[in-house]
Design an enzyme around this catalytic site. Structure first.
Site, PDB file in Angstrom:
ATOM      1  N   ASP A  55       3.706  -4.675   4.826  1.00 33.97           N
ATOM      2  CA  ASP A  55       3.897  -5.188   3.470  1.00 33.97           C
ATOM      3  C   ASP A  55       5.080  -4.489   2.798  1.00 33.97           C
ATOM      4  O   ASP A  55       5.654  -3.542   3.348  1.00 33.97           O
ATOM      5  CB  ASP A  55       2.608  -4.994   2.673  1.00 33.97           C
ATOM      6  CG  ASP A  55       2.431  -6.032   1.583  1.00 33.97           C
ATOM      7  OD1 ASP A  55       3.365  -6.819   1.348  1.00 33.97           O
ATOM      8  OD2 ASP A  55       1.353  -6.050   0.955  1.00 33.97           O
ATOM      9  N   ASP A  95       3.071 -14.229  -3.091  1.00 32.10           N
ATOM     10  CA  ASP A  95       1.661 -14.393  -2.712  1.00 32.10           C
ATOM     11  C   ASP A  95       1.124 -15.758  -3.142  1.00 32.10           C
ATOM     12  O   ASP A  95       1.400 -16.228  -4.244  1.00 32.10           O
ATOM     13  CB  ASP A  95       0.799 -13.321  -3.399  1.00 32.10           C
ATOM     14  CG  ASP A  95       0.898 -11.986  -2.692  1.00 32.10           C
ATOM     15  OD1 ASP A  95       1.758 -11.833  -1.806  1.00 32.10           O
ATOM     16  OD2 ASP A  95       0.097 -11.097  -3.044  1.00 32.10           O
TER      17      ASP A  95
END
Ligand code: GAL
Length: 431
Positions: free
Chosen positions: A182, A246
């Site tokens: 990430d 996201d």
């Protein structure tokens, strides 16, 4: 040990990463031993220190489960075990779902005295390895989460910056098969003369090397969602890369991620996939019509199919969507081409995806709030005229024939998805 290695082992984080940057951009080894960030005049030459990601992995888009979209950072061993069991009892493993992935929040903010990541002892009392062993014993594969920066994205846990090699070695020793890397807490200031995209390349490349050095086959997911255009660099070092922010469990968010991911269709290939983020199917914020749209569009885009719902409690409707084998076959087609739009005017989309055996997968997607008739033609789909085609509707199984036109009433926010066989036979005489 070479001088260069000694320096890398004994100076600060910034130096280690600076060295990798130096190797990456091909500047002189002498400069590379100097403990300072990347020089102002450094420009990338397009090479990769890491080289391409290991071949033979992710030859079709990875399929699996990750609890983040439903449980956020509330991850623990019991939940992961339950998800693994449910993958089997629901038929999802048989349908192709393989990876059981732990997302952010599994580890503490502090590292141990040796600098190793520490699993949260409340959530993973026995550590990570027993959970990975459990998953493997079910014939599944196990994935984990790390962050390229100084912390994870939820701020709950340590990042891997300065520890890439150590963390990759830990993951391999636990039996990890998939690393989601990430993008939070990135120390951009350590690279004052590089663009964010260049920094992304350097960091992603370093972790790629660290993973490769473990010798374990690990799918490498570069989850840079931050707008650093990872699709321009991550395909060279990873198996999948994010193309969007996201996803949220809302129709508008799903459409946003679809409509941006679809523009990168030329990049998808066996071993490398555009990632519009994990599935929301079954999480409750969309209708089943909308979830069928998400699943169909993700499959048409050859996207990773990482379910993000609570598997043990899912409804039959959710299970039926996630295990539609005809739609999954489109996603997993071995040719590895991503479907692309041939029409989108007024939110009435037509997408076409060439398949290995010569068939086409076609999605008619009605983005609008009103039912609509969406029409296309074999010619528009890139298929020759003068032949009879069979269309199988992948959501209701019905088969119809057509020579030229395809037309369907598509519900608001819904799809009609066909697999078109190109048998090559001419239309029957007398018609
Ligand atoms: C985000 C990431 C999500 C999830 C989350 C965890 O940055 O894109 O998929 O991993 O962090 O906090």
């Amino acid at each position: 040990m070479s001088r260069r290695r000694k320096v890398a082992a004994t100076t600060a984080t910034v130096t280690v990463v600076g060295l990798i940057a130096a190797a990456f951009v091909g500047i002189s080894p002498q400069w590379a031993t100097t403990p300072r960030p990347v020089a102002a005049t450094t420009t990338l030459r397009g090479g990769d220190a890491a080289g391409p990601p290991p071949v033979g992995l992710a030859t079709t888009p990875p399929m699996g489960w990750n609890g983040f979209n439903r449980f956020y950072t509330h991850v623990d061993a019991a939940r992961v075990r339950a998800a693994a069991r449910a993958l089997i009892s629901s038929g999802m493993k048989a349908a192709g779902y393989t990876y059981v992935n732990v997302d952010g929040g599994w580890d503490l903010y502090a590292r141990d005295a040796q600098g190793a990541l520490q699993p949260n002892p409340k959530a993973f009392p026995g550590g990570i390895k027993p959970v990975a062993d459990f998953v493997h014993a079910l014939g599944l594969k196990f994935g984990i989460y790390a962050s390229a920066g100084t912390r994870n994205c939820a701020g709950t846990s340590a990042g891997s910056y300065g520890h890439y090699w150590q963390d990759a070695a830990s993951f391999a020793s636990w039996g990890v098969d998939f690393v989601k890397f990430d993008w939070c807490g990135i120390p951009y200031r350590d690279f004052p003369h590089m663009s964010r995209s260049q920094i992304g390349q350097v960091l992603a490349s370093e972790m790629a090397q660290a993973i490769a050095a473990t010798g374990r086959p690990i799918v490498y997911d570069v989850n840079d969602w931050t707008g650093d255009s990872p699709w321009t660099w991550a395909p060279r070092v990873s198996h999948m890369w994010r193309t969007t922010p996201d996803i949220h469990d809302r129709y508008a968010s799903m459409v946003w991620n679809f409509s941006h991911n679809v523009t990168h269709f030329t990049l998808a290939h066996p071993g490398g996939w555009n990632d519009p983020d994990m599935l929301e199917v079954g999480n409750g914020g969309m209708t089943d019509v909308e979830y069928r749209s998400e699943f169909s569009l993700w499959a048409e885009m050859a996207a990773p199919l990482i379910a993000g719902n609570d598997l043990p409690t899912m409804s039959q409707a959710t299970q039926a969507i996630l295990t539609n084998s005809a739609v999954i076959a489109v996603d997993q087609d071995p040719m590895g081409l991503q479907g692309y739009p041939v029409a989108s005017a007024g939110g009435h989309w037509v997408l076409t995806k060439p398949l290995m055996n010569g068939d086409r997968a076609v999605v008619l997607f009605n983005q609008t709030d009103k039912p609509a008739t969406i029409t296309t033609s074999m010619r528009q789909l890139g298929l020759p005229g003068g032949l009879e085609y069979m269309l199988v509707d992948l959501w209701n199984g019905t088969a119809t024939d057509s020579e030229e036109e395809i037309s369907a009433i598509v519900p608001a926010h819904g799809v009609v998805m066909y697999r078109i066989s190109t048998s090559g036979s001419p239309p029957p005489t007398g018609q």
